[in-house]
Design an enzyme around this catalytic site. Structure first.
Site, PDB file in Angstrom:
ATOM      1  N   CYS A  73       0.792  -1.238   0.000  1.00 49.30           N
ATOM      2  CA  CYS A  73       0.000   0.000   0.000  1.00 49.30           C
ATOM      3  C   CYS A  73       0.822   1.285   0.000  1.00 49.30           C
ATOM      4  CB  CYS A  73      -0.936   0.005   1.201  1.00 49.30           C
ATOM      5  SG  CYS A  73      -2.018  -1.430   1.307  1.00 49.30           S
ATOM      6  N   HIS A 127      -1.405   6.257   1.895  1.00 50.57           N
ATOM      7  CA  HIS A 127      -1.433   5.238   2.937  1.00 50.57           C
ATOM      8  C   HIS A 127      -1.654   5.925   4.286  1.00 50.57           C
ATOM      9  CE1 HIS A 127      -0.868   1.417   4.768  1.00 50.57           C
ATOM     10  NE2 HIS A 127       0.178   1.786   5.466  1.00 50.57           N
TER      11      HIS A 127
END
Length: 538
Positions: A73, A127
């Protein structure tokens, strides 16, 4: 004479309005999905129920071979939003903040903000921890007028399991437990409304924010980000989405073994899934549990598909769809038992290939509903959206605008695209190097087992510090091949320790590494690899 004057005035008014319309900056609806592999009807999934995204693909352009720059991510999203590849930004795991490594980076949203756009987001775009306030200039809505705050779990038994596990893990392992060891059950099927979980709740807020921006009549275009958390673990979705599927009809992974002669450091032991309650901490995931897990993943896919459909419908109801570019992407793929593992975080096709589709009102009719086989990368979205909105392209960008593909989806394009990942087998689930304390947890025996296989394969090349901290797998995907070389990421001139080569013409599931059988081809691809992303542009 009066009639002629009136006609001239009407013509001038219409021309003026037409000119204003042509000069309007397009709005951007930037939809991110977490951990979504191309498991959608429009990508040929035989089971996924995804009518909203299927409809968007039928009206826009779908990219069949789009790839992330790192299948985790934080690094993937940082590369998308900064336009800088992970190996150059230094963002190679989830615990690095991109501003710490690149304090002067001009992000995609920030660039639009600097050019007169209202910029805001809901859900997960960067993120967690990288929200980056200077990228956004419009305050978010935080309180839903008709719904309570969403919860991670709704079933009492699941809430209790998570609470009990947290107490147990901290008592047993101390502070290292905070790195995911108390994540709770892997899935939940609860009879609750969509906004009882985060993605439905955030979609409600994003729709309300859209209405407010449109009603303000200040003439400013918007850049609206909407980030879906699912189908990231934990796989929690309202019961009605589970009910869409016949559990017994769900097809399971066919190739469940590691690639023959593949790099032992290239596959992790499913750490991310195993930290969940009810998942075995070592050994195989049994068939019944595997089926439940894939059912849970698919339920989440259908759940977020509905939210995306609601967001697009809201554009139409607000009367602004015709002046909005809609782009939908996922940050990376996911192994659902493929190659014998569960999770993202590899350099293989199943983890790096992602859904990507785009819709614009002025897209040529001949491109609508088409699928482009061009090789494209997520890092290309930054220059593409700037190009389409008439914004300048910052000099630091390391991607290529794929705007020309909207006019001609079949035109000759990139000869290769690139991804990277640091030693998946010896990294925690956020791609962070194994903490010593993690070896003292229930993962200790599993880590030793994986490490043992690497030592057997790599022999005298084994070096703990190198393999745990600095070894990088560099993947290049060409039209036909996936080529992976493993080398010291700190030393650009270091010789590769290991090669992997997969022929997608004969082995699309990447079941056998043929690098040893094709030394001349390896040499040829190595030359192409050394040309880098710049040397493989269209």
């Amino acid at each position: 004479m009066n009639k002629l004057l009136i006609l001239c005035l009407i013509f001038a008014t219409v021309a003026c309005q037409s000119s204003k319309k042509q000069n309007r900056k397009p709005n951007i609806l930037f939809i991110a999905v977490d951990d979504l592999r191309p498991e959608l009807g429009c990508y040929g999934s035989e089971i996924a129920i995804s009518p909203s995204l299927d409809k968007l693909a039928s009206e826009g352009l779908l990219f069949n071979r789009a790839y992330c720059q790192q299948a985790i991510c934080g690094p993937s999203r940082a590369s998308i939003m900064t336009g800088i590849r992970p190996e150059n930004s230094g963002i190679t795991h989830n615990y690095l903040r991109f501003r710490d490594q690149n304090p002067n980076a001009l992000t995609l949203a920030q660039h639009f903000s600097n050019n007169g756009y209202q910029t805001t987001y809901y859900g997960k775009i960067f993120h967690h921890g990288d929200e980056d306030e200077i990228s956004w200039n419009r305050e978010q809505l935080h309180v839903h007028p008709n719904a309570p705050k969403p919860k991670g779990f709704h079933l009492k038994e699941n809430i209790k399991i998570k609470e009990d596990t947290k107490k147990e893990m901290f008592a047993k392992y101390g502070q290292v437990a905070k790195y995911g060891l108390a994540s709770g059950p892997a899935y939940e099927c609860a009879d609750v409304p969509d906004n009882a979980y985060r993605d439905g709740y955030n979609t409600d807020l994003a729709i309300e924010a859209l209405k407010q921006m449109v009603s303000e009549k200040d003439g400013k275009p918007f850049f609206l980000g909407l980030g879906m958390h699912k189908p990231h673990l934990n796989w929690t979705a309202p019961k009605k989405y589970w009910d869409l599927y016949d559990r017994e009809a769900i097809p399971m992974a066919q190739d469940t073994l590691a690639p023959i002669d593949g790099a032992e450091m290239g596959l992790h032991p499913s750490f991310e899934l195993r930290v969940r309650s009810g998942i075995p901490k070592k050994g195989n995931i049994d068939p019944e549990l595997s089926r439940t897990l894939k059912h849970a993943y698919l339920a989440c896919v259908s759940y977020i598909d509905t939210q995306i459909g609601r967001m697009i419908n809201a554009l139409e109801e607000a009367g602004v769809r015709d002046n909005t570019i809609i782009i939908v992407w996922s940050d990376h793929g996911w192994h659902l038992g493929d190659m014998g593992i569960w999770g993202k975080a590899t350099n293989y096709e199943i983890a790096t290939r992602v859904p990507l589709m785009i819709w614009t009102s002025d897209m040529p009719k001949g491109s609508r509903g088409k699928t482009s086989e061009a090789l494209v990368e997520l890092v290309d979205m930054y220059p593409t959206l700037c190009d389409m909105a008439g914004l300048s392209l910052p000099e630091h960008l390391e991607g290529t605008s794929f705007k020309p593909l909207l006019k001609d989806p079949d035109m000759e394009w990139k000869s290769a695209v690139f991804s990277t990942f640091p030693t998946p087998a010896l990294r925690e689930w956020g791609a962070y190097p194994l903490r010593p304390a993690m070896r003292e947890t229930y993962f200790g025996p599993l880590i030793e087992e994986v490490e043992g296989r690497i030592k057997v394969q790599q022999k005298e090349k084994w070096n703990r510090d190198l393999f745990e901290n600095d070894l990088l797998g560099y993947a290049m995907r060409t039209d036909r091949y996936r080529f992976i070389l493993w080398k010291d990421g700190k030393h650009a001139d270091a010789a590769p320790l290991y090669y992997e080569l997969y022929d997608h013409k004969t082995d699309p599931s990447e079941t056998k590494n043929i690098a040893k059988d094709k030394p001349e081809l390896v040499k040829e691809l190595l030359v192409q690899f050394k040309q880098g992303w710049k040397g493989n542009r269209p």
